[in-house]
Design a protein around this motif. Structure first.
Motif, PDB file in Angstrom:
ATOM      1  N   LEU A 145      14.132   4.027  -4.486  1.00 10.89           N
ATOM      2  CA  LEU A 145      14.293   5.488  -4.386  1.00 10.89           C
ATOM      3  C   LEU A 145      14.649   5.900  -2.959  1.00 10.89           C
ATOM      4  O   LEU A 145      14.185   5.271  -1.998  1.00 10.89           O
ATOM      5  CB  LEU A 145      12.993   6.191  -4.790  1.00 10.89           C
ATOM      6  N   GLY A 146      15.416   6.972  -2.843  1.00 10.35           N
ATOM      7  CA  GLY A 146      15.745   7.503  -1.519  1.00 10.35           C
ATOM      8  C   GLY A 146      16.324   6.402  -0.646  1.00 10.35           C
ATOM      9  O   GLY A 146      17.281   5.720  -1.016  1.00 10.35           O
ATOM     10  N   LEU A 173       4.195   1.229  -1.404  1.00 14.50           N
ATOM     11  CA  LEU A 173       5.357   0.916  -2.262  1.00 14.50           C
ATOM     12  C   LEU A 173       6.588   0.580  -1.417  1.00 14.50           C
ATOM     13  O   LEU A 173       7.703   1.002  -1.720  1.00 14.50           O
ATOM     14  CB  LEU A 173       5.651   2.077  -3.227  1.00 14.50           C
ATOM     15  N   TYR A 226      10.875   0.570  -8.349  1.00 13.87           N
ATOM     16  CA  TYR A 226      11.509   1.728  -7.704  1.00 13.87           C
ATOM     17  C   TYR A 226      12.442   1.346  -6.551  1.00 13.87           C
ATOM     18  O   TYR A 226      12.056   0.586  -5.654  1.00 13.87           O
ATOM     19  CB  TYR A 226      10.437   2.663  -7.145  1.00 13.87           C
ATOM     20  N   GLN A 266       0.829  -1.220   0.000  1.00 10.50           N
ATOM     21  CA  GLN A 266       0.000   0.000   0.000  1.00 10.50           C
ATOM     22  C   GLN A 266       0.855   1.259   0.000  1.00 10.50           C
ATOM     23  O   GLN A 266       0.382   2.334  -0.331  1.00 10.50           O
ATOM     24  CB  GLN A 266      -0.977  -0.016   1.204  1.00 10.50           C
ATOM     25  N   ALA A 283      12.335   6.159   2.541  1.00  8.95           N
ATOM     26  CA  ALA A 283      11.860   6.252   3.915  1.00  8.95           C
ATOM     27  C   ALA A 283      10.403   6.700   3.854  1.00  8.95           C
ATOM     28  O   ALA A 283       9.965   7.275   2.855  1.00  8.95           O
ATOM     29  CB  ALA A 283      12.707   7.257   4.678  1.00  8.95           C
ATOM     30  N   ASP A 284       9.653   6.428   4.930  1.00 11.46           N
ATOM     31  CA  ASP A 284       8.225   6.738   4.914  1.00 11.46           C
ATOM     32  C   ASP A 284       8.010   8.240   5.120  1.00 11.46           C
ATOM     33  O   ASP A 284       8.191   8.763   6.225  1.00 11.46           O
ATOM     34  CB  ASP A 284       7.512   5.923   5.996  1.00 11.46           C
ATOM     35  N   GLU A 312      19.282   3.549  -0.962  1.00  9.84           N
ATOM     36  CA  GLU A 312      20.316   3.481   0.074  1.00  9.84           C
ATOM     37  C   GLU A 312      20.365   2.090   0.709  1.00  9.84           C
ATOM     38  O   GLU A 312      21.436   1.552   0.979  1.00  9.84           O
ATOM     39  CB  GLU A 312      20.044   4.548   1.141  1.00  9.84           C
ATOM     40  N   ILE A 361      11.783  16.904  -2.082  1.00  6.54           N
ATOM     41  CA  ILE A 361      10.898  17.126  -0.925  1.00  6.54           C
ATOM     42  C   ILE A 361      11.611  17.948   0.156  1.00  6.54           C
ATOM     43  O   ILE A 361      11.294  17.851   1.333  1.00  6.54           O
ATOM     44  CB  ILE A 361      10.337  15.795  -0.358  1.00  6.54           C
ATOM     45  N   PRO A 400      15.655  11.044  -4.699  1.00 12.27           N
ATOM     46  CA  PRO A 400      14.802  12.213  -4.958  1.00 12.27           C
ATOM     47  C   PRO A 400      14.541  13.097  -3.737  1.00 12.27           C
ATOM     48  O   PRO A 400      13.648  13.947  -3.773  1.00 12.27           O
ATOM     49  CB  PRO A 400      13.497  11.557  -5.428  1.00 12.27           C
ATOM     50  N   GLU A 401      15.326  12.920  -2.666  1.00  9.30           N
ATOM     51  CA  GLU A 401      15.057  13.675  -1.432  1.00  9.30           C
ATOM     52  C   GLU A 401      15.016  15.175  -1.676  1.00  9.30           C
ATOM     53  O   GLU A 401      14.275  15.912  -1.031  1.00  9.30           O
ATOM     54  CB  GLU A 401      16.110  13.345  -0.363  1.00  9.30           C
ATOM     55  N   PRO A 446      19.549  12.974   1.010  1.00 10.33           N
ATOM     56  CA  PRO A 446      19.650  11.572   1.437  1.00 10.33           C
ATOM     57  C   PRO A 446      20.224  11.497   2.844  1.00 10.33           C
ATOM     58  O   PRO A 446      21.159  12.225   3.168  1.00 10.33           O
ATOM     59  CB  PRO A 446      20.623  10.960   0.419  1.00 10.33           C
TER      60      PRO A 446
HETATM   61  N1  CAA Z   1       6.618   7.305   1.882  1.00  9.41           N
HETATM   62  C1  CAA Z   1       5.320   7.121   2.201  1.00  9.41           C
HETATM   63  N2  CAA Z   1       4.393   6.724   1.308  1.00  9.41           N
HETATM   64  C2  CAA Z   1       4.787   6.520   0.059  1.00  9.41           C
HETATM   65  C3  CAA Z   1       6.123   6.706  -0.349  1.00  9.41           C
HETATM   66  C4  CAA Z   1       7.068   7.102   0.633  1.00  9.41           C
HETATM   67  N3  CAA Z   1       8.384   7.255   0.376  1.00  9.41           N
HETATM   68  N4  CAA Z   1       6.223   6.439  -1.689  1.00  9.41           N
HETATM   69  C5  CAA Z   1       4.983   6.094  -2.081  1.00  9.41           C
HETATM   70  N5  CAA Z   1       4.113   6.149  -1.038  1.00  9.41           N
HETATM   71  C6  CAA Z   1       2.685   5.864  -1.040  1.00  9.41           C
HETATM   72  C7  CAA Z   1       1.910   6.986  -1.708  1.00  9.41           C
HETATM   73  O1  CAA Z   1       1.680   8.037  -0.814  1.00  9.41           O
HETATM   74  C8  CAA Z   1       0.651   6.259  -2.116  1.00  9.41           C
HETATM   75  O2  CAA Z   1      -0.166   6.094  -0.990  1.00  9.41           O
HETATM   76  P1  CAA Z   1      -1.732   6.557  -1.059  1.00  9.41           P
HETATM   77  O3  CAA Z   1      -2.328   5.654  -2.111  1.00  9.41           O
HETATM   78  O4  CAA Z   1      -2.221   6.297   0.323  1.00  9.41           O
HETATM   79  O5  CAA Z   1      -1.721   7.976  -1.486  1.00  9.41           O
HETATM   80  C9  CAA Z   1       1.163   4.861  -2.498  1.00  9.41           C
HETATM   81  O6  CAA Z   1       2.416   4.717  -1.847  1.00  9.41           O
HETATM   82  C10 CAA Z   1       1.369   4.686  -3.988  1.00  9.41           C
HETATM   83  O7  CAA Z   1       2.202   5.735  -4.442  1.00  9.41           O
HETATM   84  P2  CAA Z   1       1.853   6.671  -5.683  1.00  9.41           P
HETATM   85  O8  CAA Z   1       0.379   6.826  -5.821  1.00  9.41           O
HETATM   86  O9  CAA Z   1       2.651   7.930  -5.543  1.00  9.41           O
HETATM   87  O10 CAA Z   1       2.399   5.756  -6.871  1.00  9.41           O
HETATM   88  P3  CAA Z   1       2.904   6.242  -8.305  1.00  9.41           P
HETATM   89  O11 CAA Z   1       3.071   4.990  -9.098  1.00  9.41           O
HETATM   90  O12 CAA Z   1       2.042   7.314  -8.848  1.00  9.41           O
HETATM   91  O13 CAA Z   1       4.345   6.904  -8.038  1.00  9.41           O
HETATM   92  C11 CAA Z   1       6.551   7.002  -7.053  1.00  9.41           C
HETATM   93  C12 CAA Z   1       5.413   6.106  -7.597  1.00  9.41           C
HETATM   94  C13 CAA Z   1       7.187   7.798  -8.205  1.00  9.41           C
HETATM   95  C14 CAA Z   1       7.612   6.064  -6.445  1.00  9.41           C
HETATM   96  C15 CAA Z   1       6.010   7.973  -5.998  1.00  9.41           C
HETATM   97  O14 CAA Z   1       5.250   7.229  -5.057  1.00  9.41           O
HETATM   98  C16 CAA Z   1       7.033   8.747  -5.246  1.00  9.41           C
HETATM   99  O15 CAA Z   1       7.589   9.706  -5.763  1.00  9.41           O
HETATM  100  N6  CAA Z   1       7.329   8.344  -3.966  1.00  9.41           N
HETATM  101  C17 CAA Z   1       8.235   9.044  -3.115  1.00  9.41           C
HETATM  102  C18 CAA Z   1       9.680   8.837  -3.512  1.00  9.41           C
HETATM  103  C19 CAA Z   1      10.607   9.623  -2.608  1.00  9.41           C
HETATM  104  O16 CAA Z   1      10.611  10.835  -2.584  1.00  9.41           O
HETATM  105  N7  CAA Z   1      11.454   8.890  -1.835  1.00  9.41           N
HETATM  106  C20 CAA Z   1      12.406   9.491  -0.934  1.00  9.41           C
HETATM  107  C21 CAA Z   1      11.850   9.494   0.449  1.00  9.41           C
HETATM  108  S1  CAA Z   1      12.849  10.412   1.577  1.00  9.41           S
HETATM  109  C22 CAA Z   1      14.065   9.336   2.051  1.00  9.41           C
HETATM  110  O17 CAA Z   1      14.110   8.202   1.637  1.00  9.41           O
HETATM  111  C23 CAA Z   1      15.052   9.877   3.047  1.00  9.41           C
HETATM  112  C24 CAA Z   1      16.305   9.103   3.177  1.00  9.41           C
HETATM  113  O18 CAA Z   1      17.314   9.381   2.573  1.00  9.41           O
HETATM  114  C25 CAA Z   1      16.383   7.943   4.051  1.00  9.41           C
END
Ligand code: CAA
Length: 258
Positions: A107-108, A25, A105, A23, A65-66, A112, A135, A131-132, A139
């Motif tokens: 990512l982030g 990803l 994917y 739910q 990360a969430d 890592e 937002i 992609p951090e 990273p």
């Molecule tokens: N955290 C929490 N929830 C996430 C998530 C994340 N990183 N990535 C996806 N989800 C959730 C979405 O919110 C969505 O939930 P809802 O249906 O409740 O809204 C569900 O997963 C499905 O995601 P999408 O509808 O966005 O799916 P998509 O196919 O349209 O897009 C995606 C896929 C391009 C991967 C997009 O979900 C996205 O950009 N996700 C975030 C990626 C990101 O920025 N990651 C970095 C996080 S920060 C980090 O990781 C810090 C670090 O260095 C440790």
């Protein structure tokens, strides 16, 4: 043992951990990291397990990360809890080999976490990114450091500053992944590689892993010295005697993992 956010299977000498929050990803929430740590503890203690595969779903290894869990945290929250380091490091402290099998994917924190594993086998659908920056952050679990060591400064800067994704082919060219396989064969190929590793002497494998990792932590001269010391130490293994005797006698070795 059953977990809420991961699936765990033991197949012969191979442990398979599947990130399982479809739910979100496979976003790496604190509860998932705790589950993963417990599963790795169990697999390290289990003498029958000699290699581990860490994988996700067809759509996502992990999308980071969430963000929902992170969004409202304050500086004090993240500083005092050493946010993201604690727990995540368990992957890097695992002494048994871990292969990341990545589809979709990574990512982030997902990218890592894959980089914390010993090597990455990618499906042709894999997409890697940090992609951090998109937002408003950076990273936080090795993305600026490990990625730079894997792919060099130019590509790491490109990834961290633009937030763009790398597909599997680019990731292989850049040295981030060791091989690409068709998505439908990803898990089977990763398990095959893990079985191959598990067929060798476990202490020799652990020593090899330790020696390669040393290359990241020290100078070449120190690394070479470390390698020679641990190379010499393998001559204390029964498995080294068996492996070399088997070669001389033109037979298959029977390793006892000691
Ligand atoms: N955290 C929490 N929830 C996430 C998530 C994340 N990183 N990535 C996806 N989800 C959730 C979405 O919110 C969505 O939930 P809802 O249906 O409740 O809204 C569900 O997963 C499905 O995601 P999408 O509808 O966005 O799916 P998509 O196919 O349209 O897009 C995606 C896929 C391009 C991967 C997009 O979900 C996205 O950009 N996700 C975030 C990626 C990101 O920025 N990651 C970095 C996080 S920060 C980090 O990781 C810090 C670090 O260095 C440790």
């Amino acid at each position: 043992m059953t977990y809420e956010n991961i699936l765990v299977e033991k197949r012969g000498a191979v442990g398979i951990v599947t990130l399982n929050r479809p739910q979100a990803l496979n976003a790496l929430c604190a509860a998932l990291i705790q589950d993963l740590g417990a599963a790795l503890d169990d697999m390290e203690e289990d003498q029958a397990i000699r290699a581990i595969v860490l994988t996700g779903s067809e759509k996502a290894f992990a999308a980071g990360a969430d963000i929902k869990e992170m969004a409202s945290k304050t500086y004090m929250d993240v500083y005092l809890s050493d946010f993201i380091t604690k727990g995540w490091q368990r992957v890097t402290t695992c002494r048994k080999p871990i292969i990341a099998a990545v589809a979709g994917y990574a990512l982030g924190g997902g990218c890592e976490m894959a980089m914390m594993c010993d090597f990455i086998i990618a499906a042709d659908t894999a997409k890697f990114g940090q992609p951090e920056i998109t937002i408003g952050t950076i990273p936080g679990s090795g993305g600026t450091q490990r990625l730079t060591r894997f792919v060099g400064k130019s590509k790491a800067m490109d990834m961290c500053l633009t937030g763009r994704m790398m597909d599997a082919a680019e990731a292989e060219r850049a040295g981030l992944v060791s091989r690409i396989v068709p998505a439908a064969e990803l898990l089977a190929e990763a398990i095959k590689a893990a079985e191959k590793i598990a067929s060798f002497s476990l202490p020799a494998v652990m020593i090899a892993k330790e020696a390669v990792n040393r290359a990241y932590e020290t100078s070449l001269a120190e690394g070479i010295l470390f390698e020679r010391r641990v190379f010499h130490s393998t001559f204390a293994l029964e498995d080294q005697k068996e492996g070399m005797a088997a070669f001389v006698e033109k037979r298959k070795p029977v390793f006892k993992h000691k």
